[in-house]
Enzyme design. Sequence first.
Site, PDB file in Angstrom:
ATOM      1  N   CYS A 120       2.752   1.197   4.812  1.00  0.00           N
ATOM      2  CA  CYS A 120       3.131   0.616   6.091  1.00  0.00           C
ATOM      3  C   CYS A 120       2.036  -0.350   6.540  1.00  0.00           C
ATOM      4  O   CYS A 120       0.850   0.002   6.529  1.00  0.00           O
ATOM      5  CB  CYS A 120       3.322   1.728   7.116  1.00  0.00           C
ATOM      6  SG  CYS A 120       3.546   1.125   8.794  1.00  0.00           S
ATOM      7  N   ASP A 148       4.758   4.345   1.370  1.00  0.00           N
ATOM      8  CA  ASP A 148       6.199   4.180   1.188  1.00  0.00           C
ATOM      9  C   ASP A 148       6.477   4.206  -0.307  1.00  0.00           C
ATOM     10  O   ASP A 148       5.978   3.359  -1.051  1.00  0.00           O
ATOM     11  CB  ASP A 148       6.683   2.857   1.784  1.00  0.00           C
ATOM     12  CG  ASP A 148       6.549   2.821   3.294  1.00  0.00           C
ATOM     13  OD1 ASP A 148       6.885   3.826   3.941  1.00  0.00           O
ATOM     14  OD2 ASP A 148       6.098   1.792   3.840  1.00  0.00           O
TER      15      ASP A 148
END
Length: 275
Positions: A182, A189
């Site tokens: 992120c 992620d």
Amino acid sequence: MNSLQLGKSTPYPNQYDPSLLFPIQRSVNRAKLSIQENAPLPFMGVDIWNAFELSWLNPKGKPQIALAEFQIPADSPNMIESKSFKLYLNSLNSAHFENEDAVRERLITDLSAVAGSKVITRINPTEAIAKKGMQEMGGVLLDRLDIEVDPGASADPSLLSVNESFSPVEQCLVSHLLKSNCPVTGQPDWASIQIRYQGRPILEEGLLRYLIGFRQLGEFHEHCVETIFCDIKQQCKPEKLSVYARYTRRGGLDINPFRTDHNAVWPDNTRHARQ
């Protein structure tokens, strides 16, 4: 519009509030890829979102639950920031709706207004999704390669190349090692990625090293996929190319961007084991 909520301590919304939705202009990242604003895009595609925590109240006040699928076109002016999307969906929890159709129409109206394009929305009962089951991406698995990798190296497009001595092929390559972070919170992620192409064979070791290089990158899901698409297109010059990534769920949402230069048929929205 309200300020960006990502990375902030935010009170749980207790009433319906579409102003929670926060747009992110796609043009900012695309400028880094030498895609000029208002110029034709080198791809078409869609961002497929799945929401696993959708709820609202019926006219009698009884809570209703369902899963939802959203398709945001890649040519929309804006993406929707994921935490704001989550907060917006949470704000529906205490809102009364006459029926499921009313919920869907409200979602379409609110999301389309922020994205700047029509957002296709489907509401699915949980049992319908359960019947579909799960299926992994098909293709040649790059992760089988026993390669030495510098885990601190960034994604370098110069790693991408083709075997010039071979004739063009049609091939589908898959890796489950895509990871980015992120751009605000630094949270990881994770994704699986599928690359379909027609052209001279892409050298697999270089491609896998390139994909692993995203581990240190702070960027949104959609931007990562567009970067991968543009880098492969530029370095390997395939005649046809599609890139599809399915990210794991965070905050009750998963995001699955798809970009292609030749196929207007979007891929199936089938869950994977990690999702």
